[in-house]
Design an enzyme around this catalytic site. Structure first.
Site, PDB file in Angstrom:
ATOM      1  N   ARG C  46      -3.325  -1.025 -10.780  1.00 15.75           N
ATOM      2  CA  ARG C  46      -1.969  -0.797 -10.280  1.00 15.75           C
ATOM      3  C   ARG C  46      -0.907  -1.179 -11.309  1.00 15.75           C
ATOM      4  O   ARG C  46       0.138  -0.543 -11.408  1.00 15.75           O
ATOM      5  CB  ARG C  46      -1.781  -1.549  -8.967  1.00 15.75           C
ATOM      6  CG  ARG C  46      -2.433  -0.799  -7.843  1.00 15.75           C
ATOM      7  CD  ARG C  46      -2.760  -1.604  -6.624  1.00 15.75           C
ATOM      8  NE  ARG C  46      -3.403  -0.747  -5.637  1.00 15.75           N
ATOM      9  CZ  ARG C  46      -4.677  -0.352  -5.712  1.00 15.75           C
ATOM     10  NH1 ARG C  46      -5.439  -0.752  -6.727  1.00 15.75           N
ATOM     11  NH2 ARG C  46      -5.188   0.436  -4.789  1.00 15.75           N
ATOM     12  N   ASP C 155       8.443  -5.881   7.258  1.00 15.93           N
ATOM     13  CA  ASP C 155       7.376  -5.893   6.255  1.00 15.93           C
ATOM     14  C   ASP C 155       8.036  -6.051   4.893  1.00 15.93           C
ATOM     15  O   ASP C 155       9.231  -5.809   4.738  1.00 15.93           O
ATOM     16  CB  ASP C 155       6.576  -4.585   6.308  1.00 15.93           C
ATOM     17  CG  ASP C 155       5.208  -4.707   5.661  1.00 15.93           C
ATOM     18  OD1 ASP C 155       4.214  -4.808   6.398  1.00 15.93           O
ATOM     19  OD2 ASP C 155       5.133  -4.708   4.412  1.00 15.93           O
TER      20      ASP C 155
HETATM   21  C1  LIG Z   1      -3.037  -5.088   6.650  1.00 13.54           C
HETATM   22  S1  LIG Z   1      -1.308  -4.920   6.974  1.00 13.54           S
HETATM   23  C2  LIG Z   1      -1.222  -5.508   8.636  1.00 13.54           C
HETATM   24  C3  LIG Z   1      -0.479  -4.566   9.569  1.00 13.54           C
HETATM   25  C4  LIG Z   1      -0.529  -4.909  11.053  1.00 13.54           C
HETATM   26  N1  LIG Z   1       0.061  -6.196  11.342  1.00 13.54           N
HETATM   27  C5  LIG Z   1      -1.944  -4.857  11.575  1.00 13.54           C
HETATM   28  O1  LIG Z   1      -2.540  -5.898  11.816  1.00 13.54           O
HETATM   29  O2  LIG Z   1      -2.460  -3.756  11.752  1.00 13.54           O
HETATM   30  C6  LIG Z   1      -0.624  -6.177   5.925  1.00 13.54           C
HETATM   31  C7  LIG Z   1       0.862  -5.994   5.605  1.00 13.54           C
HETATM   32  O3  LIG Z   1       1.403  -7.232   5.123  1.00 13.54           O
HETATM   33  C8  LIG Z   1       2.487  -6.931   4.277  1.00 13.54           C
HETATM   34  N2  LIG Z   1       2.853  -8.114   3.463  1.00 13.54           N
HETATM   35  C9  LIG Z   1       2.183  -8.655   2.407  1.00 13.54           C
HETATM   36  N3  LIG Z   1       2.823  -9.740   1.935  1.00 13.54           N
HETATM   37  C10 LIG Z   1       3.926  -9.914   2.713  1.00 13.54           C
HETATM   38  C11 LIG Z   1       4.984 -10.864   2.713  1.00 13.54           C
HETATM   39  N4  LIG Z   1       5.031 -11.861   1.828  1.00 13.54           N
HETATM   40  N5  LIG Z   1       5.952 -10.744   3.648  1.00 13.54           N
HETATM   41  C12 LIG Z   1       5.903  -9.734   4.571  1.00 13.54           C
HETATM   42  N6  LIG Z   1       4.924  -8.806   4.613  1.00 13.54           N
HETATM   43  C13 LIG Z   1       3.941  -8.890   3.694  1.00 13.54           C
HETATM   44  C14 LIG Z   1       1.964  -5.747   3.492  1.00 13.54           C
HETATM   45  O4  LIG Z   1       3.022  -4.989   2.953  1.00 13.54           O
HETATM   46  C15 LIG Z   1       1.152  -4.978   4.534  1.00 13.54           C
HETATM   47  O5  LIG Z   1       1.912  -3.926   5.078  1.00 13.54           O
END
Ligand SMILES: C[S@@+](CC[C@H](N)C(=O)[O-])C[C@H]1O[C@@H](n2cnc3c(N)ncnc32)[C@H](O)[C@@H]1O
Lengths: 123, 214, 291
Positions: C46, C155
């Site tokens: 990436r 997010d």
């Molecule tokens: C696997 S998804 C989970 C989505 C949903 N909550 C679920 O369980 O299906 C993880 C998300 O965490 C977000 N993320 C990662 N680091 C973060 C941060 N420091 N603050 C807010 N969101 C974050 C990513 O962008 C990603 O969209």
């Protein structure tokens, strides 16, 4: 069957207590710190808790205080196990709400007789 | 309409910053605020500021609220460094188990500094302090961890310190620890627990299963 | 990830081991996300793509730009490409059941009819979770007409949030959603995908938040329930602790927090207490706490 929850971060201790107690006919569950113990308690009723003092995330005293103030079963018998037999430990354990205090290392006969006593197996 | 959207209720992120711009001094003063939420916020904002370590440690030692302590310890963990270590080590002697364990958790998160104090801590006259040293080793990412633990097995004559070391070795031990482990039960002949723990550690290290399949 | 495993040892040309470790420290400080060594290929790939997109010939050049840019735009692009956005409608449905059957009835006991119930989906990724909440409340919460409900999805990933705003889904995202709900709340688009109705889209709010940034998260408070699922797994211990503290302050006393199925508060923090309901174990900010 009488259910005991062994709360200790040391896996050898949990295993040791489990083996001794299971041989004596108890049903044993384990938790690695005070918080996990509270999680288990929210889920399952126990006849006795066997709780170590020094654990990460939540120590034994805090755990027992929480059990006594807002556990689902605030009266559950608790034995606390501390590393030193010092008077301070016993006092802290009892004032946190433990019914009984034992010093490490625990001798098998002592453990069994106290657990039998406190879990009501003798009565 | 049951689902409501209020764009005005809470300002969009980025718009609201802090109410008043605050500097380190202001935040440090806020560590004494009467409201726990203010103390927690100040701690969070001081995370990463090496110049606030002493103030945070002073506040931690006075603090009685669990949530505020949590925030102060986290801030110290995030900041890290020599000064944090120096201020936390004395807390291992505290009567307060929650404070002690909090300090241990932060010290575990600062592996690079461990070499500087571990030998001394493992030689402390107070066996409880030596146990806490072993507890720190438990999740310290440091290459010398097995060596330190082997040293404990060979030299420490307190049964509980050795028991704690055996426990950690069940997870991190390697073949080099086996001799020291095997010799331990002879030093504590009246302690069935030590014999048991050593057997468990040996089995985990050598990868041998027991006959009964457990 | 299993698919990456055989390539673990591969070094992407142009990014050395030192570069990788410096970058992960930086990225960790910014986002709380920690990459183990076995994620190296994933990260390097990436980084290279972003280097190409920005016309940086060397990692060093790119890293300088990343660190010293004033508006954070490139960092945002990079974050967008690093995040794992995997999510779908009605994921771990038992928690939604728990919400309408157990948590909300307790929450509203403390409210007067007409008062607002506030729910936060963080991280909401591409929106499936926050829309699932909306649909679940409308369909299965008996008291939905007696209370105002405010739903916010946040997010760190702006590209994911754009998709959340559009609300267009297909395939796997919809596989667990009951057919009748798909019919009732979505509009079928010519290309076969489905867009959630505008009335639903308009009733929720989407915002960008970095859970690791104490200033960004400050305005978020007064929530009755927070869904924080499948985010803490990407954090290390310190970042998890910070997250727990932020969520604690975001919740009202007595408010609830739901974590992903492999995330346990007992391994993170003692701030919350477990609350056992027939549908699930969730965590609760203690009632008696003063703020
Ligand atoms: C696997 S998804 C989970 C989505 C949903 N909550 C679920 O369980 O299906 C993880 C998300 O965490 C977000 N993320 C990662 N680091 C973060 C941060 N420091 N603050 C807010 N969101 C974050 C990513 O962008 C990603 O969209």
């Amino acid at each position: 069957m009488t259910r005991v929850l062994v709360v200790d971060d040391a896996q050898t201790v949990r295993l040791y207590h489990r083996e001794l107690l299971e041989q004596d006919g108890f049903d044993v569950d384990e938790a690695v710190n005070g918080l996990e113990a509270l999680e288990r308690l929210a889920d399952t009723p126990y006849d006795l808790l066997l709780v170590d003092v020094n654990m990460p995330r939540m120590d034994g005293y805090t755990c027992v205080r929480r059990v006594r103030t807002d556990g689902p079963d605030i009266g559950v018998p608790v034995i606390m196990v501390t590393t030193e037999g010092a008077a301070g430990d016993r006092e802290q354990a009892l004032s946190a709400g433990a019914n009984l205090h034992m010093a490490k290392p625990v001798q098998p006969e002592v453990l069994l007789s106290r657990v039998r006593l406190m879990s009501g197996v003798l009565s | 309409m049951p689902l409501i959207r209020r764009d005005d209720a809470a300002p969009a992120p980025g718009q609201e910053r802090r109410e008043i711009p605050r500097d380190r001094e202001g935040l440090i003063a806020q560590l004494d605020d009467k409201r726990p939420v203010a103390r927690r916020r100040a701690s969070r904002e001081l995370a990463g500021d090496a110049g606030a370590v002493d103030a945070l440690c002073d506040a931690l030692e006075r603090e009685q609220d669990e949530g505020c302590r949590h925030a102060m310890l986290t801030a110290l963990l995030v900041t890290g460094g020599q000064r944090v270590q120096e201020r936390l080590l004395p807390l291992l002697r505290s009567e307060d188990a929650a404070l002690r364990n909090g300090a241990i958790e932060v010290l575990q998160g600062m592996p690079k500094l461990a070499a500087g104090y571990m030998d001394e801590l493992l030689a402390d006259p107070d066996s409880d302090v030596r146990i806490f040293a072993v507890n720190i080793l438990e999740s310290l990412r440091h290459e010398r961890v097995p060596d330190w633990l082997r040293g404990v097995l060979e030299r420490d004559d307190h049964v509980n310190v050795c028991a704690a070391a055996v426990d950690v070795l069940t997870e991190v031990g390697d073949d080099h620890c086996l001799d020291a482990l095997r010799q331990l039960p002879a030093r504590f002949p009246g302690e069935p627990f030590i014999a048991f723990a050593v057997r468990t550690a040996e089995r985990r290290i050598t990868g041998e299963e027991r006959g009964d399949g457990r | 990830m299993a698919a990456d495993a055989p390539r673990e040892a591969t070094e992407v040309p142009g990014i050395g081991y030192e570069d990788f470790t410096r970058f992960r420290e930086f990225y960790y400080r910014k986002t709380g996300n920690w990459f183990e060594e076995n994620k190296r290929y994933y990260v390097d790939k990436r980084l290279l793509a972003r280097m190409r997109a920005t016309g940086c010939g060397t990692f060093r050049e790119y890293f300088v730009r990343l660190r010293f840019e004033t508006d954070g735009a490139e960092l945002q692009e990079l974050v967008n490409s690093m995040t794992v956005n995997e999510t779908y409608f009605f994921r771990e449905e038992y928690q939604f059941q728990c919400l309408v059957r157990s948590m909300l009835p307790r929450v509203v006991k403390r409210k007067k009819p007409g008062e607002t119930v506030r729910i936060w989906s963080l991280p909401c990724s591409t929106g499936e979770e926050v829309y699932s909440l909306a649909l679940y409340l409308l369909e299965y919460w008996d008291d939905v007409d007696d209370y105002n409900v405010e739903l916010i999805g946040s997010d760190i990933d702006t590209r994911a949030l754009e998709k959340a705003n559009q609300g267009i889904y297909e395939g796997r995202a919809l596989h667990a959603l009951p057919g009748p709900l798909l019919k009732r709340y979505f509009r079928r688009l010519p290309d076969g995908s489905h867009q959630i109705l505008k009335s639903i889209r308009d009733s929720i709010r989407i915002s960008r938040v970095n859970l690791q940034d104490p200033l960004e998260t400050r305005p978020y408070r007064g929530f009755d329930v927070v869904f924080c699922r499948n985010l803490l797994i990407y954090f290390d211990d310190a970042a998890r602790r910070r997250a727990a503290e932020t969520l604690y302050d975001a919740l009202n006393p007595g408010g609830y927090i739901c974590l992903g199925h492999s995330e346990f508060m007992s391994r993170i923090s003692s701030l919350f207490k477990p609350a056992r309901f027939p549908e699930a174990i969730v965590y609760q900010r203690p009632e008696e706490d003063q703020t």
